[in-house]
Design an enzyme around this catalytic site. Structure first.
Site, mmCIF file in Angstrom:
data_model
loop_
_atom_site.group_PDB
_atom_site.id
_atom_site.type_symbol
_atom_site.label_atom_id
_atom_site.label_comp_id
_atom_site.label_asym_id
_atom_site.label_seq_id
_atom_site.Cartn_x
_atom_site.Cartn_y
_atom_site.Cartn_z
ATOM 1 N N ARG A 182 -2.158 2.600 2.170
ATOM 2 C CA ARG A 182 -1.523 3.752 1.521
ATOM 3 C C ARG A 182 -2.079 4.008 0.127
ATOM 4 O O ARG A 182 -1.722 4.998 -0.508
ATOM 5 C CB ARG A 182 -0.008 3.569 1.439
ATOM 6 C CG ARG A 182 0.748 4.059 2.654
ATOM 7 C CD ARG A 182 2.200 4.373 2.340
ATOM 8 N NE ARG A 182 2.343 5.544 1.485
ATOM 9 C CZ ARG A 182 3.507 6.005 1.028
ATOM 10 N NH1 ARG A 182 4.628 5.391 1.374
ATOM 11 N NH2 ARG A 182 3.567 7.062 0.254
ATOM 12 N N LYS A 183 -2.951 3.138 -0.353
ATOM 13 C CA LYS A 183 -3.513 3.315 -1.685
ATOM 14 C C LYS A 183 -4.758 4.215 -1.625
ATOM 15 O O LYS A 183 -5.282 4.512 -0.546
ATOM 16 C CB LYS A 183 -3.856 1.956 -2.293
ATOM 17 C CG LYS A 183 -2.666 0.999 -2.354
ATOM 18 C CD LYS A 183 -1.469 1.618 -3.061
ATOM 19 C CE LYS A 183 -0.337 0.630 -3.297
ATOM 20 N NZ LYS A 183 0.440 0.333 -2.071
#
Length: 380
Positions: A182-183
């Site tokens: 998700r980064k």
């Protein structure tokens, strides 16, 4: 209304280049921490303008090692924002220290410097300054409120972000980053610790490798690879693999492109969604370079057509994934029981917990995706 689409909250931007990079350690046979991890560390340190970058298995283990390196343990206190991912607090307890929560500013979702000074005691040994969603903490205000106290940057969301021209990771005594999918850039799982302190860098390198006096790569390439290293400290197995390092090198080379694209679409959201009176959009000054890990809004339920959760369900039904920004840790069962806390004890964190809503923002979205998100929100 456009035809219904399926838009995830986040999606890593990976492809053929990443696939080719991962083949290198697979074919060489060097899969554990080795030359590709070292290459990734050098690249990360250069990009974030720090002397040292030490790759580990996650941002959680990075935060844990940062506390270990500072010799924080039983009897010590660490100040943690009440609105953050739970691991920011968990690692403090893993060291036998106590978590002291501080409220957040609902405009930035970051530590509220005005309240920080009231949390400091003679037992305060560190402050976890979380750069939430890619927006750096106001470091000058934090340092003014807590002079002399080591600041550990929880930059899990903040690769490539900056404060007054200085990249995240070099703003405190150590910085801790995440490469979760998700980064902005990913290695699957994985993390990095940054520091400008030579002594801490050496200590961290030893701690992440069981406490060994030399790394596996150094030993295998040395004159006597059959001689096992000495172990003067009790360390951990927090080593990143070369598979992840190879992936990280490619991803890091795209970091600025990814952030620039996200910044463009973040501005598109501002241009298109500002007219929705019940939706508050992210706020930050030009002193900050936002990393845009997430685009987190606040739903004003006094003006909205339905509750935040009902809006999130409605969007899901229309093919748009959303999430709360994160959670108020003091409201989680374990912490509320351990410290006898009520939701209202930290009203900023409580409001952020109850009314924040992250909408999709990632590098695999198309113009049609962004238009669909905007049209759907307006249709509510």
């Amino acid at each position: 209304m456009s035809e219904k689409r399926n838009i995830p909250i986040s999606l890593p931007s990976t492809g053929l280049e990443e696939w080719e990079a991962v083949k290198v350690p697979i074919m060489s046979g060097w899969l554990t921490s080795g030359p590709k991890v070292r290459e990734f560390e050098v690249m990360f340190a250069e990009r974030h303008k720090v002397k040292h970058a030490i790759a580990v298995t996650s941002a959680t283990t990075a935060l844990h090692l940062a506390l270990v390196a500072l010799d924080i343990g039983p009897g010590d206190e660490v100040i943690v924002p009440a609105f953050t991912w739970v691991s920011t607090a968990n690692v403090v307890l893993h060291q036998g220290a106590e978590v002291v929560f501080c409220d957040v500013d609902t405009k930035t979702f970051n530590l509220d410097p005005a309240q920080l000074s009231t949390k400091i005691t003679s037992k305060t040994k560190a402050i976890m300054a979380v750069h939430l969603f890619g927006l750096c903490v106001d470091m000058d205000a934090i340092k003014l409120a807590a002079p002399g106290i080591p600041i550990i940057e929880d930059g899990a969301c903040a690769a490539g972000a900056a404060y007054k021209g200085q990249p995240a990771g070099g703003l405190g005594i150590m910085g801790c980053f995440s490469f979760h999918p998700r980064k902005s850039v990913t290695t699957g799982e994985g993390g990095m610790i940054t520091t400008n302190d030579d002594r801490l860098a050496e200590k961290l390198s030893i701690l992440r490798n069981h406490g060994a006096s030399v790394s596996e790569e150094q030993r295998h390439h040395g004159a006597q690879p059959y001689i096992l290293p000495d172990f003067d400290v009790c360390g951990y197995n927090y080593r990143m693999t070369d598979l992840q390092g190879a992936l990280g090198c490619v991803q890091l080379g795209k970091l600025d492109q990814f952030i620039d694209e996200r910044a463009k679409w973040a501005q598109y959201y501002v241009d298109e969604l500002s007219e929705i009176e019940w939706l508050s959009l992210p706020v930050y000054s030009q002193d900050f370079k936002h990393g845009w890990q997430s685009y987190v809004t606040i739903v004003d339920e006094s003006k909205s057509p339905m509750s935040r959760n009902e809006i999130m369900q409605k969007l899901l039904d229309m093919g748009i994934s959303t999430r709360p920004g994160t959670h108020a840790v003091h409201m989680l069962g374990f912490y509320s029981k351990k410290y006898g806390l009520q939701p209202t004890d930290f009203p900023g964190a409580q409001a952020s917990n109850n009314f924040s809503m992250a909408i999709p923002l990632h590098n695999r979205m198309t113009l049609e995706d962004f238009e669909y998100v905007v049209e759907t929100l307006k249709s509510l």
